[in-house]
Motif scaffolding. Structure first.
Motif, short mmCIF file in Angstrom:
data_model
loop_
_atom_site.label_atom_id
_atom_site.label_comp_id
_atom_site.label_asym_id
_atom_site.label_seq_id
_atom_site.Cartn_x
_atom_site.Cartn_y
_atom_site.Cartn_z
N HIS A 60 -51.90 -151.83 -2.75
CA HIS A 60 -52.80 -150.42 -2.43
C HIS A 60 -53.82 -150.41 -2.34
O HIS A 60 -54.60 -151.38 -2.25
CB HIS A 60 -52.51 -149.54 -4.60
N GLU A 61 -54.37 -149.09 -2.06
CA GLU A 61 -55.80 -149.20 -0.85
C GLU A 61 -56.89 -149.87 -1.48
O GLU A 61 -57.95 -150.90 -1.33
CB GLU A 61 -56.08 -148.33 0.06
N ARG A 62 -56.67 -150.42 -3.08
CA ARG A 62 -57.87 -150.87 -3.70
C ARG A 62 -57.72 -152.44 -4.28
O ARG A 62 -58.94 -152.85 -4.18
CB ARG A 62 -58.43 -150.42 -5.24
N VAL A 63 -56.24 -152.99 -3.15
CA VAL A 63 -56.52 -154.48 -3.68
C VAL A 63 -57.15 -155.86 -2.80
O VAL A 63 -57.83 -155.09 -1.78
CB VAL A 63 -54.95 -154.83 -3.06
N LEU A 64 -57.84 -156.14 -3.38
CA LEU A 64 -58.95 -157.05 -3.24
C LEU A 64 -57.94 -157.92 -2.31
O LEU A 64 -56.97 -158.67 -2.06
CB LEU A 64 -59.33 -158.19 -4.05
N VAL A 65 -58.41 -158.00 -1.24
CA VAL A 65 -58.12 -158.38 -0.26
C VAL A 65 -59.43 -159.97 0.74
O VAL A 65 -60.62 -159.87 1.05
CB VAL A 65 -57.55 -157.74 1.31
N HIS A 66 -59.02 -161.22 1.02
CA HIS A 66 -59.88 -162.03 1.91
C HIS A 66 -59.03 -162.46 2.99
O HIS A 66 -57.95 -162.89 2.53
CB HIS A 66 -60.56 -163.03 0.82
N LEU B 161 -58.83 -153.63 0.00
CA LEU B 161 -58.22 -153.37 1.84
C LEU B 161 -58.91 -152.39 2.42
O LEU B 161 -59.36 -152.23 3.53
CB LEU B 161 -57.22 -152.74 1.46
N ALA B 162 -59.09 -151.29 1.38
CA ALA B 162 -59.36 -149.61 1.98
C ALA B 162 -60.49 -150.24 2.72
O ALA B 162 -61.08 -149.67 4.51
CB ALA B 162 -59.85 -148.68 1.64
N ASP B 163 -61.68 -150.74 1.93
CA ASP B 163 -63.09 -150.97 2.88
C ASP B 163 -63.26 -151.89 3.52
O ASP B 163 -63.75 -151.15 4.66
CB ASP B 163 -64.06 -151.49 1.14
N GLY B 164 -62.37 -153.07 3.82
CA GLY B 164 -62.38 -154.17 5.18
C GLY B 164 -61.53 -152.86 6.22
O GLY B 164 -62.49 -153.03 7.15
N VAL B 165 -60.59 -152.09 6.22
CA VAL B 165 -60.45 -151.64 7.37
C VAL B 165 -61.44 -150.50 7.67
O VAL B 165 -61.34 -150.51 8.83
CB VAL B 165 -58.94 -150.95 6.63
N ASP B 166 -61.87 -149.58 6.95
CA ASP B 166 -62.63 -148.31 7.78
C ASP B 166 -63.61 -149.53 8.15
O ASP B 166 -64.71 -148.82 8.93
CB ASP B 166 -63.39 -148.11 5.89
N ALA B 167 -64.02 -150.98 7.62
CA ALA B 167 -65.77 -151.26 8.18
C ALA B 167 -64.91 -151.41 9.89
O ALA B 167 -65.81 -151.32 10.71
CB ALA B 167 -65.82 -152.55 7.36
N VAL B 168 -63.61 -151.81 10.75
CA VAL B 168 -63.25 -152.22 11.65
C VAL B 168 -63.02 -150.85 12.42
O VAL B 168 -63.42 -150.98 13.97
CB VAL B 168 -62.38 -152.84 11.77
N GLY B 169 -62.79 -149.63 11.68
CA GLY B 169 -62.42 -148.47 12.35
C GLY B 169 -61.78 -147.49 12.20
O GLY B 169 -61.27 -147.40 10.64
N ASP B 170 -60.88 -146.85 13.27
CA ASP B 170 -59.80 -146.09 12.41
C ASP B 170 -58.77 -146.11 11.61
O ASP B 170 -57.53 -147.16 12.34
CB ASP B 170 -59.13 -145.17 13.94
N PRO B 171 -58.78 -145.79 10.40
CA PRO B 171 -56.94 -146.74 9.60
C PRO B 171 -56.31 -146.45 10.43
O PRO B 171 -55.09 -147.43 9.84
CB PRO B 171 -57.42 -145.92 8.23
N ILE B 172 -56.07 -145.86 11.61
CA ILE B 172 -54.49 -145.08 11.93
C ILE B 172 -53.98 -147.03 13.13
O ILE B 172 -53.38 -147.52 12.70
CB ILE B 172 -54.24 -143.76 12.11
#
Length: 265
Positions: free
Chosen positions: A242-248, A207-218
């Motif tokens: 959690h932030e490391r859960v796999l999302v797709h 989750l955190a990786d995909g969010v960071d790839a798009v932009g500001d997590p806020i």
């Protein structure tokens, strides 16, 4: 309010099941169940009976805002609230209401019985679910179990279904409560952002990786949670998020196992 075995109603109930409800004009109406089941839009009606207030209970009657309909649904307990959330994410559901109909019937001894299921959910194919939301299997005692058998029979006669919905697991319920906080369309973010978030998870990634790839997590994280609620993204919900859960992003055309919804915006 019509109670179980109410003598005032005993002479009025004929063979079969009957439905009592408050019509759109605010008047109490009564019809044969086989006629009312398909003719009446129960999903649009107010409760036919108020939810009881139980002294000492931490959570009382309230309202659930439905992402499916954009309207509030009357809710009587925390157990019912989580079941409304489950139904609200089900892509088959197009309408919901709390306690919109009372069913009347005669038992084998000829005595009048009645029951008000807690939930009515309408499916896209026109069929419906009537349900109760017990907090535990024995809730309501023998009267509730006998009523469940009768209401299930009434539903089967018209092609509907009845269930006593089993409470979901603790982790799933906690995750659903969290994601429900992002179900409103305002959490879709600025124009185009939702599509970028879904595209970022075209392949499974934390989750955190995909969010960071798009932009500001806020800005991006609420959109990701919104997408998880509506089924544009999927993740295992039977364990804590959690932030490391796999999302797709789900495969196009595949049913989302977590009960994702289509966006109504």
């Amino acid at each position: 309010m019509i109670g179980e075995g109410d003598g005032a109603e005993a002479g009025a109930v004929g063979a079969g099941f009957e439905a009592v409800f408050v019509d759109p004009g605010g008047q109490v109406a009564r019809q044969r169940w086989v006629d009312a089941a398909w003719a009446v839009a129960f999903e649009d009606l107010d409760p036919v009976a108020a939810f009881p207030v139980v002294p000492g209970r931490r959570w009382g009657p309230g309202l659930w805002w439905s992402a499916t309909t954009g309207r509030h649904v009357a809710c009587g307990s925390n157990a019912m609230r989580i079941q409304l959330a489950v139904l609200d994410r089900d892509p088959r559901v197009v309408g919901m209401a709390g306690r919109p109909v009372r069913l009347l019937w005669r038992n084998g001894a000829g005595r009048v019985r009645s029951w008000v299921p807690q939930v009515f959910a309408r499916y896209a194919d026109g069929t419906a679910l009537l349900a109760d939301c017990p907090g535990h299997p024995e809730a309501g005692g023998e009267r509730a179990l006998r009523a469940a058998e009768a209401v299930a029979e009434a539903c089967a006669r018209v092609g509907f279904a009845y269930q006593r919905l089993e409470p979901p697991g603790a982790a799933f319920a906690a995750n659903l409560r969290w994601l429900a906080g992002y179900r409103h369309p305002r959490n879709a973010g600025r124009p185009g952002l939702l599509g970028l978030v879904v595209e970022a998870f075209a392949r499974p990634r934390p989750l955190a990786d995909g969010v960071d790839a798009v932009g500001d997590p806020i800005e991006v994280l609420p959109v990701a949670f919104h997408a998880l609620w509506h089924g544009h993204l999927t993740a295992p919900l039977d364990a804590p998020l959690h932030e490391r859960v796999l999302v797709h992003a789900p495969v196009p055309g595949a049913r989302h196992g977590g009960g994702g919804r289509r966006e109504a915006e």
